[in-house]
Design a protein around this motif. Structure first.
Motif, PDB file in Angstrom:
ATOM      1  N   THR A 111      22.072  12.358 -11.716  1.00  9.31           N
ATOM      2  CA  THR A 111      23.038  13.260 -12.355  1.00  9.31           C
ATOM      3  C   THR A 111      23.399  12.760 -13.741  1.00  9.31           C
ATOM      4  OG1 THR A 111      23.961  13.966 -10.233  1.00  9.31           O
ATOM      5  CG2 THR A 111      25.352  14.241 -12.178  1.00  9.31           C
ATOM      6  N   GLN A 112      23.638  11.459 -13.864  1.00  9.69           N
ATOM      7  CA  GLN A 112      23.994  10.904 -15.170  1.00  9.69           C
ATOM      8  C   GLN A 112      22.841  11.043 -16.166  1.00  9.69           C
ATOM      9  OE1 GLN A 112      25.827   7.047 -15.271  1.00  9.69           O
ATOM     10  NE2 GLN A 112      27.004   7.382 -13.405  1.00  9.69           N
ATOM     11  N   ILE A 113      21.624  10.866 -15.700  1.00 14.58           N
ATOM     12  CA  ILE A 113      20.466  11.008 -16.587  1.00 14.58           C
ATOM     13  C   ILE A 113      20.364  12.443 -17.103  1.00 14.58           C
ATOM     14  CG2 ILE A 113      17.935  11.084 -16.589  1.00 14.58           C
ATOM     15  CD1 ILE A 113      18.019   8.564 -14.829  1.00 14.58           C
ATOM     16  N   ARG A 114      20.600  13.402 -16.236  1.00 14.19           N
ATOM     17  CA  ARG A 114      20.527  14.802 -16.644  1.00 14.19           C
ATOM     18  C   ARG A 114      21.614  15.152 -17.655  1.00 14.19           C
ATOM     19  NH1 ARG A 114      19.265  17.019 -10.512  1.00 14.19           N
ATOM     20  NH2 ARG A 114      16.968  16.947 -10.689  1.00 14.19           N
ATOM     21  N   LEU A 115      22.693  14.390 -17.668  1.00 14.67           N
ATOM     22  CA  LEU A 115      23.788  14.626 -18.609  1.00 14.67           C
ATOM     23  C   LEU A 115      23.692  13.736 -19.851  1.00 14.67           C
ATOM     24  CD1 LEU A 115      26.766  14.888 -16.063  1.00 14.67           C
ATOM     25  CD2 LEU A 115      25.595  16.772 -17.233  1.00 14.67           C
ATOM     26  N   SER A 116      22.620  12.968 -19.957  1.00 16.46           N
ATOM     27  CA  SER A 116      22.475  12.044 -21.091  1.00 16.46           C
ATOM     28  C   SER A 116      22.461  12.791 -22.414  1.00 16.46           C
ATOM     29  CB  SER A 116      21.177  11.238 -20.949  1.00 16.46           C
ATOM     30  OG  SER A 116      21.210  10.419 -19.825  1.00 16.46           O
ATOM     31  N   ASP A 117      23.004  12.141 -23.439  1.00 16.71           N
ATOM     32  CA  ASP A 117      22.986  12.692 -24.796  1.00 16.71           C
ATOM     33  C   ASP A 117      21.638  12.384 -25.425  1.00 16.71           C
ATOM     34  OD1 ASP A 117      23.369  13.540 -27.355  1.00 16.71           O
ATOM     35  OD2 ASP A 117      24.855  12.010 -27.877  1.00 16.71           O
ATOM     36  N   CYS A 118      20.747  13.362 -25.399  1.00 17.41           N
ATOM     37  CA  CYS A 118      19.415  13.172 -25.970  1.00 17.41           C
ATOM     38  C   CYS A 118      19.324  13.698 -27.394  1.00 17.41           C
ATOM     39  CB  CYS A 118      18.377  13.872 -25.096  1.00 17.41           C
ATOM     40  SG  CYS A 118      18.245  13.169 -23.449  1.00 17.41           S
ATOM     41  N   ALA A 119      20.448  14.134 -27.950  1.00 16.97           N
ATOM     42  CA  ALA A 119      20.451  14.662 -29.310  1.00 16.97           C
ATOM     43  C   ALA A 119      20.714  13.581 -30.343  1.00 16.97           C
ATOM     44  CB  ALA A 119      21.497  15.769 -29.448  1.00 16.97           C
ATOM     45  N   SER A 120      21.054  12.379 -29.886  1.00 15.42           N
ATOM     46  CA  SER A 120      21.408  11.299 -30.809  1.00 15.42           C
ATOM     47  C   SER A 120      20.619  10.041 -30.476  1.00 15.42           C
ATOM     48  CB  SER A 120      22.910  10.986 -30.714  1.00 15.42           C
ATOM     49  OG  SER A 120      23.692  12.135 -30.936  1.00 15.42           O
ATOM     50  N   TYR A 121      20.431   9.207 -31.503  1.00 13.92           N
ATOM     51  CA  TYR A 121      19.843   7.905 -31.258  1.00 13.92           C
ATOM     52  C   TYR A 121      20.798   7.064 -30.404  1.00 13.92           C
ATOM     53  CZ  TYR A 121      16.418   8.534 -35.048  1.00 13.92           C
ATOM     54  OH  TYR A 121      15.396   8.962 -35.856  1.00 13.92           O
ATOM     55  N   PRO A 122      20.281   6.242 -29.514  1.00 16.70           N
ATOM     56  CA  PRO A 122      21.148   5.244 -28.883  1.00 16.70           C
ATOM     57  C   PRO A 122      21.556   4.192 -29.910  1.00 16.70           C
ATOM     58  CG  PRO A 122      19.082   5.529 -27.662  1.00 16.70           C
ATOM     59  CD  PRO A 122      18.910   6.202 -28.988  1.00 16.70           C
ATOM     60  N   ASP A 123      22.579   3.421 -29.606  1.00 16.06           N
ATOM     61  CA  ASP A 123      22.933   2.271 -30.419  1.00 16.06           C
ATOM     62  C   ASP A 123      21.719   1.352 -30.482  1.00 16.06           C
ATOM     63  OD1 ASP A 123      23.848  -0.119 -31.456  1.00 16.06           O
ATOM     64  OD2 ASP A 123      25.135  -0.582 -29.740  1.00 16.06           O
ATOM     65  N   PRO A 124      21.172   1.060 -31.647  1.00 12.91           N
ATOM     66  CA  PRO A 124      19.943   0.253 -31.726  1.00 12.91           C
ATOM     67  C   PRO A 124      20.107  -1.158 -31.176  1.00 12.91           C
ATOM     68  CG  PRO A 124      20.894   0.554 -33.897  1.00 12.91           C
ATOM     69  CD  PRO A 124      21.646   1.466 -32.985  1.00 12.91           C
ATOM     70  N   ASP A 125      21.329  -1.651 -31.111  1.00 14.01           N
ATOM     71  CA  ASP A 125      21.575  -2.991 -30.568  1.00 14.01           C
ATOM     72  C   ASP A 125      22.080  -2.959 -29.128  1.00 14.01           C
ATOM     73  OD1 ASP A 125      20.830  -4.444 -32.899  1.00 14.01           O
ATOM     74  OD2 ASP A 125      22.746  -3.894 -33.806  1.00 14.01           O
ATOM     75  N   TYR A 126      22.351  -1.757 -28.621  1.00 16.68           N
ATOM     76  CA  TYR A 126      22.733  -1.579 -27.209  1.00 16.68           C
ATOM     77  C   TYR A 126      23.925  -2.466 -26.810  1.00 16.68           C
ATOM     78  CZ  TYR A 126      18.021   0.438 -27.258  1.00 16.68           C
ATOM     79  OH  TYR A 126      16.898   1.162 -27.567  1.00 16.68           O
TER      80      TYR A 126
END
Length: 350
Positions: free
Chosen positions: A42-57
């Motif tokens: 469920t969380q994966i389906r709600l992931s924000d795929c419109a933005s880059y992740p934080d490059p340093d995580y």
């Protein structure tokens, strides 16, 4: 029983989806058959795929460090376990004994029956495979290992006896899927290894790629070199979500309950294999190796094709150096019954 070895192939061999599509009854992978974990999916389906992740995580790094009770500075990320296997192999092939980049012949030690990418990565990096780990610059370990699902014999002694210059990587892919037994290393011994984690198998989400690594203590120089060799954003949004969810108590509780079910299913599946006259190798995980009848071994290709035509996929363990065996993951009772019926129907052809 004596396990028969075969030469490791130069090409990649994997279980799961193939040219015929996704198998209906897939015994060929090591993924948790109770997955995918509903909460993580469920969380994966709600992931924000419109933005880059934080490059340093940063958030993910801190969450995983707190969960493992290590310094955040020791956390590294990889696009997958295989990506890190190749990256580490390439780096070992470049660094000399004084820590400087200089090409020279280096050696790698690989467990007798293990993941084929260890060998392929070593070949790509120009490493020479040696039989004595004391002569190795890079040592691979996996506990529990695949395909046998057992602890690696002598691993603790190997850590103590290896040369100071050797890098030892402990692949922890199947530790979360352990159904019996316990790890052989203490926390102090693990701190001397590179620990490689890939939770996608335990979560039943092998379609999501992403891994993380805990570096050994006093490995800052090696860690810096490995970081410089990584591409930007090794983890996409879906992988960040999966690894972040991995630390949640609710997700870990789901995993523990799934292991209880898998223990019951495993005993049932073993009994069905024994009914077929197949020999079962001991295993502590949700997968195990079997040796089928001599006739099936002699007609293995025809047998595997016949099973695949009925939607049943088995993993021949030849690529692991076990030519006589199949590796089987534990599936649900209805899938076990489909497998049992198919083999029974095929056997009269001999």
């Amino acid at each position: 029983m004596r396990l028969h070895k075969s030469e490791r192939p130069a090409s990649r061999m994997h279980g799961g989806t193939d040219t015929l599509g996704k198998p209906a009854y897939d015994f060929s992978t090591n993924s948790n058959a109770l997955g995918p974990c509903p909460e993580v999916l469920t969380q994966i389906r709600l992931s924000d795929c419109a933005s880059y992740p934080d490059p340093d995580y940063h958030s993910l790094r801190n969450a995983l460090a707190a969960w493992h009770q290590v310094s955040p500075q020791r956390l590294m990320f990889a696009a997958s376990a295989s990506e890190f296997i190749f990256r580490m192999s390439m780096l070992v092939g470049q660094i000399d004994q004084r820590g400087r980049l200089a090409p020279s012949q280096k050696n790698v030690w690989i467990p007798p029956h293990s993941y084929g990418d260890y060998v392929l990565a070593g070949r790509a990096a120009g490493l020479n495979v040696v039989e004595d780990f004391r002569a190795a610059d890079l040592i691979w370990a996996c506990e529990p290992g695949s395909p046998l699902g057992q602890n690696q014999a002598g691993l603790a002694q190997m850590i103590m006896a290896k040369s100071d210059k050797a890098q030892l990587v402990l692949d922890c892919a199947y530790q979360p899927l352990r159904l019996s037994g316990s790890a052989s290393l203490s926390s102090q011994q693990r701190d001397a290894c590179w620990q490689l984690f890939t939770p996608n198998k335990a979560l039943g989400l092998t379609g999501i790629r992403g891994a993380y690594v805990i570096a050994p203590l006093q490995a800052e120089v090696w860690q810096q070199e490995l970081e410089q060799m990584a591409a930007s954003w090794p983890l996409g949004s879906h992988a960040v979500t999966m690894l972040s969810a991995w630390t949640l108590p609710s997700v870990q509780n789901w995993l523990l309950k799934s292991l209880e079910t898998l223990r019951e299913w495993k005993q049932r599946q073993i009994a069905l294999c024994a009914d077929l006259g197949w020999q079962i190798e001991p295993s502590d995980t949700n997968f195990f190796c079997v040796t089928p009848s001599r006739k099936i071994q002699e007609h293995r290709t025809d047998f595997l094709h016949a099973m695949r035509a009925q939607g049943i996929k088995l993993r021949h363990a030849g690529s692991f150096g076990l030519d006589a065996c199949f590796r089987m993951r534990v599936l649900s009772p209805p899938m076990q019954d489909a497998f049992h019926r198919a083999v029974k129907q095929y056997s009269p052809h001999f």
